[in-house]
Design a protein around this motif. Structure first.
Motif, PDB file in Angstrom:
ATOM      1  N   GLU A   1       0.837  -1.189   0.000  1.00 44.77           N
ATOM      2  CA  GLU A   1       0.000   0.000   0.000  1.00 44.77           C
ATOM      3  C   GLU A   1       0.878   1.247   0.000  1.00 44.77           C
ATOM      4  N   PHE A   2       0.509   2.201  -0.858  1.00 47.87           N
ATOM      5  CA  PHE A   2       1.315   3.401  -1.017  1.00 47.87           C
ATOM      6  C   PHE A   2       0.443   4.634  -0.843  1.00 47.87           C
ATOM      7  N   ASP A   3       1.084   5.730  -0.446  1.00 49.64           N
ATOM      8  CA  ASP A   3       0.403   7.020  -0.326  1.00 49.64           C
ATOM      9  C   ASP A   3       0.958   7.934  -1.410  1.00 49.64           C
ATOM     10  N   VAL A   4       0.074   8.624  -2.115  1.00 52.19           N
ATOM     11  CA  VAL A   4       0.476   9.584  -3.139  1.00 52.19           C
ATOM     12  C   VAL A   4       0.390  10.961  -2.497  1.00 52.19           C
ATOM     13  N   ILE A   5       1.557  11.604  -2.353  1.00 50.62           N
ATOM     14  CA  ILE A   5       1.660  12.887  -1.654  1.00 50.62           C
ATOM     15  C   ILE A   5       1.962  14.002  -2.653  1.00 50.62           C
ATOM     16  N   LEU A   6       1.104  15.013  -2.687  1.00 54.73           N
ATOM     17  CA  LEU A   6       1.343  16.192  -3.510  1.00 54.73           C
ATOM     18  C   LEU A   6       2.297  17.102  -2.745  1.00 54.73           C
ATOM     19  N   THR A   7       3.472  17.387  -3.323  1.00 56.15           N
ATOM     20  CA  THR A   7       4.447  18.220  -2.621  1.00 56.15           C
ATOM     21  C   THR A   7       4.485  19.650  -3.134  1.00 56.15           C
ATOM     22  N   GLY A   8       3.899  19.891  -4.301  1.00 53.50           N
ATOM     23  CA  GLY A   8       3.854  21.255  -4.837  1.00 53.50           C
ATOM     24  C   GLY A   8       3.073  21.296  -6.132  1.00 53.50           C
ATOM     25  N   ASP A   9       2.689  22.532  -6.549  1.00 53.54           N
ATOM     26  CA  ASP A   9       1.898  22.655  -7.774  1.00 53.54           C
ATOM     27  C   ASP A   9       2.740  22.977  -8.995  1.00 53.54           C
ATOM     28  N   GLY A  10       4.029  23.193  -8.821  1.00 52.51           N
ATOM     29  CA  GLY A  10       4.919  23.439  -9.945  1.00 52.51           C
ATOM     30  C   GLY A  10       4.583  24.686 -10.740  1.00 52.51           C
ATOM     31  N   GLY A  11       3.870  25.635 -10.117  1.00 54.64           N
ATOM     32  CA  GLY A  11       3.527  26.866 -10.809  1.00 54.64           C
ATOM     33  C   GLY A  11       2.315  26.720 -11.719  1.00 54.64           C
ATOM     34  N   LYS A  12       1.702  25.556 -11.749  1.00 58.44           N
ATOM     35  CA  LYS A  12       0.525  25.321 -12.594  1.00 58.44           C
ATOM     36  C   LYS A  12      -0.649  24.912 -11.712  1.00 58.44           C
ATOM     37  N   LYS A  13      -0.974  25.813 -10.803  1.00 61.56           N
ATOM     38  CA  LYS A  13      -1.966  25.517  -9.770  1.00 61.56           C
ATOM     39  C   LYS A  13      -3.321  25.099 -10.354  1.00 61.56           C
ATOM     40  N   ILE A  14      -3.804  25.793 -11.371  1.00 61.10           N
ATOM     41  CA  ILE A  14      -5.130  25.495 -11.921  1.00 61.10           C
ATOM     42  C   ILE A  14      -5.166  24.086 -12.528  1.00 61.10           C
ATOM     43  N   ASN A  15      -4.135  23.732 -13.281  1.00 64.24           N
ATOM     44  CA  ASN A  15      -4.079  22.397 -13.881  1.00 64.24           C
ATOM     45  C   ASN A  15      -4.014  21.306 -12.805  1.00 64.24           C
TER      46      ASN A  15
END
Length: 125
Positions: free
Chosen positions: A58-72
């Motif tokens: 089992e794995f967790d997918v962690i968002l670490t940043g939006d890379g400057g493309k917040k809307i996408n």
């Protein structure tokens, strides 16, 4: 039945050479090998450690940043999680945050690829 204590006493009196000869004689008579018995013993004991070294499932997918493309990234998070616009925006702005937890390795890799394609930076733990 033989007296086992007497047998143990008799075997204790053997020299190393006599014990080696006895071992060879027993191997021939019974059709077994002492080396095979010795090799099997560690394998049986080693099995107990195997569950401790099991592969993570089992794995967790962690968002670490939006890379400057917040809307996408918000759009992709909404598609993945079925969150509303406000909740998805809060998740993206509050990074690092878990997008999905307890998913399979294949699904985690797929989600990571989707989020990275949208411009996000992602970790799988």
């Amino acid at each position: 039945m033989a007296d086992l204590n007497a047998l143990v006493d008799s075997l204790s009196e053997l020299t190393v050479l006599e014990a080696a000869e006895l071992s060879k004689m027993l191997e021939e008579k019974w059709g077994v090998s002492a080396a095979a018995a010795v090799a099997a013993a560690p394998a049986a004991g080693g099995g107990a450690a195997a569950p401790a070294a099991e592969e993570q499932t089992e794995f967790d997918v962690i968002l670490t940043g939006d890379g400057g493309k917040k809307i996408n990234v918000i759009k992709e998070v909404r598609a993945i999680t079925a969150l509303g616009l406000t909740e998805a925006k809060a998740l993206v702005e509050g990074a690092p945050k878990a997008v999905k937890e307890g998913v399979s390795k294949d699904e985690a890799a797929k989600l990571k690829a989707q989020l990275e394609a949208a411009g996000a930076t992602v970790e799988v733990k």
